[in-house]
Write a protein that holds these residues in place. Structure first.
Motif: not given
Length: 485
Positions: A130-132, A233-238, A247-258, A260-268
């Motif tokens: 979904v994030a992708a 999406y990440i906030g409501f998912h967590l 992919w059928g499993a819930k994101l961990t805090l580390g995965e969700g934060l990862f 979130l950190l990449l999203a601004p870099a994607f648009f940078e």
């Protein structure tokens, strides 16, 4: 340098996840040290990249200027459409400089725009489709709108460049004729015209800036929306409100934060693109101007870049023209049509005819300043051609109707820095032209401070000082001289 943020973001997410799990300070020391080390490497690579891109861009701009100088040098003086001096100066100075930020800033940003988002998608997709998907949907909208804006930006920049060149040409032309304009009382009219040109340039410049600000606003808007959608999406998912998309499993805090950190870099890279979009428009317009200069098809100077060798026979040459024809581009009437002429060595020949009969054109063809459309011209036993014109011009002394004079001393204007012409030779030439042989008298740019007759006498002295000249082509050399001189 930009790709190093991916492992840095992973280390930040890992550190926060460990702290949330109660690992304490000892558990985050190694990720923090790795984050610091990668930051130093990224900073060094970023600085190195900027330096390398600037050097490469500067070399490219120098090559552009060399190509422009070559194009100007190979244009024949008979080319009626050759650029005015003001336009040429604008092209070599301002427009060439506009290419520098295009190459040094826009091109690296475009490279990052191609590579970095793909690398981030490759990291996000295995964690959350979904994030992708959000990133993939938001990203193409930006280039689409930027392309629409870019067409207008390029057109506006081209209009601005043309206006700058026109204004420079107008200003230089009026400065050269300032004394004439003052004597005719046309200073106010000229000032009004210059003011109108300046207002037109201001209008076109503001149009370019408006488009630049609009492009920045579009990029910032879509970048902010894309990051916000990923964050929602990440906030409501967590929180468990949107349990799908991982992919059928819930994101961990580390995965969700990862993610979130990449999203601004994607648009940078896209946001960086907005900062250099104006550079792209101005640089593209400038490169188009250089391409137009090189694609012009006017008369060229034969063997313009050739190395002039010494004439095989140092004696005065014969001149022979066989069925020579020449017409200016775009003109159906031939200025010279099927002319044949034979001049013996040492012979003095006067060309007579009404204005526009082709006398100056014929002398220019004999001097190798333009190729004939048909027929042959021989200087001695050598036909003028693409491989021999430079050597033939070395033995020609051409005295034009309007010799150009440079700001400097009389002696410098006679010698022109040519090899083989020493002070004694310059003094003899000045003496022959009835000037003070000392040559210290100063002349302004374009011959300011001397009369038309004196300017022609400088041209005669230039011809007399050339030790290689054994063929003199003089175009009305006595037009401004008194009878005694």
């Amino acid at each position: 340098a930009a790709l190093i943020w991916l492992p840095q973001a992973a280390l930040v997410a890992l550190t926060v996840a460990r702290l949330a799990d109660g690992a304490g300070l000892a558990g985050v020391m190694m990720p923090a040290a790795g984050l610091l080390g990668l930051g130093l490497v990224r900073t060094g690579l970023d600085a190195l990249g900027q330096r390398l891109s600037f050097r490469a861009a500067r070399r490219a701009v120098s090559d552009l200027r060399t190509r422009a100088a070559t194009a100007f040098a190979t244009r024949s003086p008979l080319d009626r459409d050759r650029p005015a001096s003001g336009l040429a100066a604008s092209l070599v100075a301002e427009q060439a400089e506009a290419v520098l930020p295009f190459l040094a800033r826009f091109q690296p940003v475009r490279m990052r725009l191609v590579l970095v988002p793909l690398a981030i998608l490759a990291c996000v997709l295995p964690l959350s489709w979904v994030a992708a998907l959000i990133l993939m949907v938001a990203a193409p909208l930006i280039p689409i709108f930027m392309a629409l804006i870019g067409w207008q930006a390029k057109a506006a920049s081209e209009a601005q460049m043309v206006e700058i060149g026109t204004m420079n040409a107008f200003l230089i032309d009026r400065l050269r004729g300032l004394s004439t304009l003052r004597s005719l009382g046309a200073i106010d009219a000229t000032a009004a015209r210059l003011r109108a040109n300046a207002e037109s340039l201001k209008t076109r410049t503001m149009a370019v800036l408006r488009i630049a600000f609009l492009s920045s606003a579009v990029l910032e808007l879509f970048s902010a929306l894309g990051v916000a959608m990923v964050a929602v999406y990440i906030g409501f998912h967590l929180l468990g409100q949107m349990p799908f998309g991982a992919w059928g499993a819930k994101l961990t805090l580390g995965e969700g934060l990862f993610i979130l950190l990449l999203a601004p870099a994607f648009f940078e890279p896209l946001r960086d693109l907005s900062a250099v979009w104006h550079d792209r428009a101005a640089g593209s317009a400038a490169l188009a101007a250089f391409d137009r200069l090189e694609s012009d098809t006017g008369p060229t100077l034969p063997d313009a870049l050739g190395t002039a060798g010494a004439p095989a026979d140092p004696a005065p040459p014969s001149v022979r023209l066989d069925a020579v024809r020449f017409a200016y581009p775009g003109s159906e009437r031939a200025v010279i049509g099927g002319l044949s002429l034979a001049i013996a060595p040492g012979e003095r020949v006067a060309l007579w005819g009404p204005s526009g009969a082709g006398k100056s054109t014929l002398l220019a063809l004999m001097a190798g300043l333009a190729p004939a459309d048909a027929g042959t011209i021989r200087i001695g036993d050598v036909p003028l051609g693409a491989a021999t014109a430079a050597t033939a011009r070395r033995r020609v002394a051409f005295i034009g109707q309007k010799p150009h004079l440079f700001a400097g001393t009389l002696a410098a204007n006679v010698g022109l820095g040519r090899p083989g012409i020493d002070r004694a030779g310059i003094g003899d030439a000045l003496r022959l032209a009835a000037f003070d042989p000392d040559g210290r008298r100063r002349i302004g740019e374009g011959g300011a401070g001397i009369s038309g007759g004196e300017a022609l006498r400088v041209a005669i002295a230039r011809a007399a000082a050339d030790p290689h000249a054994d063929l003199i082509l003089a175009d009305e050399p006595t037009a401004h001289l008194d009878a005694d001189t």
